[in-house]
Design a protein around this motif. Structure first.
Motif, PDB file in Angstrom:
ATOM      1  N   PRO A   1     -18.657  -1.518  -1.609  1.00 46.73           N
ATOM      2  CA  PRO A   1     -18.663  -0.179  -2.217  1.00 46.73           C
ATOM      3  C   PRO A   1     -17.301   0.186  -2.798  1.00 46.73           C
ATOM      4  O   PRO A   1     -16.268  -0.373  -2.394  1.00 46.73           O
ATOM      5  N   ASP A   2     -17.317   1.109  -3.745  1.00 53.53           N
ATOM      6  CA  ASP A   2     -16.066   1.621  -4.294  1.00 53.53           C
ATOM      7  C   ASP A   2     -15.264   2.315  -3.203  1.00 53.53           C
ATOM      8  O   ASP A   2     -15.822   3.010  -2.340  1.00 53.53           O
ATOM      9  N   MET A   3     -13.941   2.132  -3.260  1.00 54.25           N
ATOM     10  CA  MET A   3     -13.047   2.751  -2.282  1.00 54.25           C
ATOM     11  C   MET A   3     -11.879   3.365  -3.041  1.00 54.25           C
ATOM     12  O   MET A   3     -11.054   2.641  -3.609  1.00 54.25           O
ATOM     13  N   PRO A   4     -11.780   4.684  -3.120  1.00 51.27           N
ATOM     14  CA  PRO A   4     -10.686   5.304  -3.877  1.00 51.27           C
ATOM     15  C   PRO A   4      -9.322   4.893  -3.340  1.00 51.27           C
ATOM     16  O   PRO A   4      -9.095   4.864  -2.125  1.00 51.27           O
ATOM     17  N   PHE A   5      -8.423   4.583  -4.239  1.00 52.10           N
ATOM     18  CA  PHE A   5      -7.072   4.173  -3.856  1.00 52.10           C
ATOM     19  C   PHE A   5      -6.392   5.226  -2.995  1.00 52.10           C
ATOM     20  O   PHE A   5      -5.688   4.899  -2.027  1.00 52.10           O
ATOM     21  N   GLU A   6      -6.609   6.477  -3.336  1.00 47.00           N
ATOM     22  CA  GLU A   6      -5.890   7.555  -2.660  1.00 47.00           C
ATOM     23  C   GLU A   6      -6.221   7.634  -1.173  1.00 47.00           C
ATOM     24  O   GLU A   6      -5.382   8.059  -0.363  1.00 47.00           O
ATOM     25  N   THR A   7      -7.435   7.229  -0.791  1.00 42.08           N
ATOM     26  CA  THR A   7      -7.853   7.355   0.614  1.00 42.08           C
ATOM     27  C   THR A   7      -8.002   6.012   1.316  1.00 42.08           C
ATOM     28  O   THR A   7      -8.310   5.974   2.513  1.00 42.08           O
ATOM     29  N   ALA A   8      -7.795   4.906   0.603  1.00 41.49           N
ATOM     30  CA  ALA A   8      -7.964   3.582   1.202  1.00 41.49           C
ATOM     31  C   ALA A   8      -6.847   3.301   2.209  1.00 41.49           C
ATOM     32  O   ALA A   8      -5.675   3.601   1.957  1.00 41.49           O
ATOM     33  N   GLU A   9      -7.224   2.740   3.348  1.00 38.85           N
ATOM     34  CA  GLU A   9      -6.233   2.331   4.342  1.00 38.85           C
ATOM     35  C   GLU A   9      -5.645   0.983   3.923  1.00 38.85           C
ATOM     36  O   GLU A   9      -6.359  -0.003   3.767  1.00 38.85           O
ATOM     37  N   MET A  10      -4.333   0.958   3.737  1.00 38.67           N
ATOM     38  CA  MET A  10      -3.643  -0.262   3.323  1.00 38.67           C
ATOM     39  C   MET A  10      -2.299  -0.341   4.021  1.00 38.67           C
ATOM     40  O   MET A  10      -1.712   0.695   4.383  1.00 38.67           O
ATOM     41  N   THR A  11      -1.820  -1.557   4.187  1.00 39.00           N
ATOM     42  CA  THR A  11      -0.466  -1.740   4.681  1.00 39.00           C
ATOM     43  C   THR A  11       0.512  -1.332   3.580  1.00 39.00           C
ATOM     44  O   THR A  11       0.146  -1.278   2.400  1.00 39.00           O
ATOM     45  N   PRO A  12       1.763  -1.050   3.942  1.00 36.74           N
ATOM     46  CA  PRO A  12       2.752  -0.739   2.899  1.00 36.74           C
ATOM     47  C   PRO A  12       2.869  -1.834   1.849  1.00 36.74           C
ATOM     48  O   PRO A  12       3.018  -1.547   0.657  1.00 36.74           O
ATOM     49  N   MET A  13       2.758  -3.109   2.258  1.00 33.85           N
ATOM     50  CA  MET A  13       2.836  -4.198   1.289  1.00 33.85           C
ATOM     51  C   MET A  13       1.645  -4.175   0.351  1.00 33.85           C
ATOM     52  O   MET A  13       1.792  -4.328  -0.871  1.00 33.85           O
ATOM     53  N   GLN A  14       0.431  -3.981   0.901  1.00 30.00           N
ATOM     54  CA  GLN A  14      -0.758  -3.924   0.053  1.00 30.00           C
ATOM     55  C   GLN A  14      -0.655  -2.774  -0.942  1.00 30.00           C
ATOM     56  O   GLN A  14      -0.953  -2.930  -2.128  1.00 30.00           O
ATOM     57  N   ARG A  15      -0.212  -1.630  -0.467  1.00 24.71           N
ATOM     58  CA  ARG A  15      -0.110  -0.472  -1.355  1.00 24.71           C
ATOM     59  C   ARG A  15       0.946  -0.681  -2.426  1.00 24.71           C
ATOM     60  O   ARG A  15       0.811  -0.193  -3.555  1.00 24.71           O
ATOM     61  N   SER A  16       1.993  -1.448  -2.103  1.00 26.37           N
ATOM     62  CA  SER A  16       3.072  -1.652  -3.071  1.00 26.37           C
ATOM     63  C   SER A  16       2.592  -2.399  -4.310  1.00 26.37           C
ATOM     64  O   SER A  16       3.121  -2.196  -5.408  1.00 26.37           O
ATOM     65  N   PHE A  17       1.589  -3.280  -4.163  1.00 23.84           N
ATOM     66  CA  PHE A  17       1.088  -4.010  -5.322  1.00 23.84           C
ATOM     67  C   PHE A  17       0.499  -3.063  -6.363  1.00 23.84           C
ATOM     68  O   PHE A  17       0.552  -3.331  -7.564  1.00 23.84           O
ATOM     69  N   TYR A  18      -0.086  -1.960  -5.907  1.00 26.72           N
ATOM     70  CA  TYR A  18      -0.721  -1.016  -6.825  1.00 26.72           C
ATOM     71  C   TYR A  18       0.283  -0.096  -7.507  1.00 26.72           C
ATOM     72  O   TYR A  18      -0.089   0.709  -8.350  1.00 26.72           O
ATOM     73  N   ARG A  19       1.550  -0.214  -7.159  1.00 23.90           N
ATOM     74  CA  ARG A  19       2.569   0.581  -7.845  1.00 23.90           C
ATOM     75  C   ARG A  19       2.903  -0.022  -9.207  1.00 23.90           C
ATOM     76  O   ARG A  19       3.470   0.658 -10.059  1.00 23.90           O
ATOM     77  N   ASP A  20       2.577  -1.298  -9.396  1.00 24.69           N
ATOM     78  CA  ASP A  20       2.865  -1.989 -10.661  1.00 24.69           C
ATOM     79  C   ASP A  20       1.575  -2.119 -11.464  1.00 24.69           C
ATOM     80  O   ASP A  20       0.590  -2.675 -10.978  1.00 24.69           O
ATOM     81  N   ASN A  21       1.592  -1.622 -12.688  1.00 23.60           N
ATOM     82  CA  ASN A  21       0.428  -1.695 -13.562  1.00 23.60           C
ATOM     83  C   ASN A  21       0.904  -2.153 -14.936  1.00 23.60           C
ATOM     84  O   ASN A  21       1.609  -1.419 -15.630  1.00 23.60           O
ATOM     85  N   LYS A  22       0.553  -3.378 -15.292  1.00 26.16           N
ATOM     86  CA  LYS A  22       1.026  -3.934 -16.565  1.00 26.16           C
ATOM     87  C   LYS A  22       0.108  -5.060 -16.999  1.00 26.16           C
ATOM     88  O   LYS A  22      -0.642  -5.626 -16.202  1.00 26.16           O
TER      89      LYS A  22
END
Length: 290
Positions: free
Chosen positions: A237-258
């Motif tokens: 299922p879809d999981m919104p980024f804003e509420t998804a549980e992630m480690t700091p490392m996992q979340r850091s990947f989504y800071r880069d968009n290119k």
């Protein structure tokens, strides 16, 4: 000629195999962190040594001085710099047959460009310490190569996947998540493309910094959905980024968009990617499963 790989991880192991298959190298050598893994990976034409990055590898220096011509560096730097230069610079200096260096970096050195296309001329504004360390290590190797008088290829790798390391594995393990962040895309690169380019760059003694990415950056949720369809598993299922549980490392990947262009490496070697998009790459992974 002899090739030496510092850090026989997923990509370097495959690159070593491809270079071995060319028949151009008398011996392929490399390092891993533990004696157990070294024993498991050593075979007739590949000698695997121990180097854990915290101290010089006992057998690494003699091996480098014994006729190594091509060195591929696939060990992550840390806060004090590159561990190979820290512990084995003098051995590289004494490697009389050395004629080419290759450093595996990451497209993370660029940081965030809000989904825009970039190439190797883009400024480096990394968004995490891991990528900061890579920027420093890249320059350390450029400085070393210039001082040593040998060509250096820096390959900035996108998200690596291949057999045993793909969305199929996450889906079967029940760990796949379709995290939705509006406008987010990532490039990927199949391990076979990394291996092939490394072998070709070694043959040509290529010099310069190049992106290693596919032709088609795509939203991560699309890759998961496509992989699920290929093996007949439910699409997570879809999981919104804003509420998804992630480690700091996992979340850091989504800071880069290119969107990362691979045009330079294709022009330098006169090639196209073997797997220009995730659909072609996943098809190959599935086809080669036992």
């Amino acid at each position: 000629m002899q090739a030496f790989f510092f850090g026989l991880g997923f990509s370097a192991q495959r690159a070593a195999a491809v270079m071995d298959e060319t028949g151009r190298y008398e011996q392929i050598l490399g390092t891993v962190r533990s004696p157990q893994k070294a024993e498991a990976l050593t075979h007739a034409r590949r000698n695997v040594l121990v180097f854990d990055g915290t101290a010089p590898g006992a057998m690494v220096g003699p091996a480098l001085r014994g006729g190594v011509s091509h060195v591929v560096l696939s060990i992550a730097p840390d806060e004090t710099g590159d561990p190979v230069l820290r512990h084995h610079r003098a051995d590289l200096d004494a490697a009389g047959a050395l004629e080419w260096l290759c450093y595996y970096s990451t497209v993370g050195v660029y940081g965030d460009f809000d989904g825009a296309w970039i190439d190797e001329s883009a400024p480096l504004v990394p968004r995490n310490m891991r990528s900061d360390y890579r920027v420093i290590a890249e320059q350390q190797w450029r400085d070393y190569a210039a001082a040593r008088g040998v060509p250096l290829t820096i390959l900035r790798l996108a998200g690596i996947y291949g057999p045993g390391r793909s969305s199929f594995d996450k889906l079967r393990e029940g760990n796949a998540r379709r995290i939705i962040k509006a406008g987010q895309v990532f490039n990927r690169i199949h391990v076979e493309d990394i291996a092939r380019v490394t072998a070709l760059a070694a043959e040509k003694r290529l010099e310069g910094t190049f992106n290693m990415a596919d032709d088609e950056p795509a939203p991560p949720q699309d890759v998961i959905a496509h992989a699920a369809g290929l093996i007949g598993l439910p699409v997570p299922p879809d999981m919104p980024f804003e509420t998804a549980e992630m480690t700091p490392m996992q979340r850091s990947f989504y800071r880069d968009n290119k969107r990362v262009s691979n045009r330079a490496i294709k022009q330098a070697l006169g090639i196209e990617m073997l797997f220009p998009n995730y659909r072609a790459g996943l098809a190959q992974v599935l086809e080669n499963e036992p």
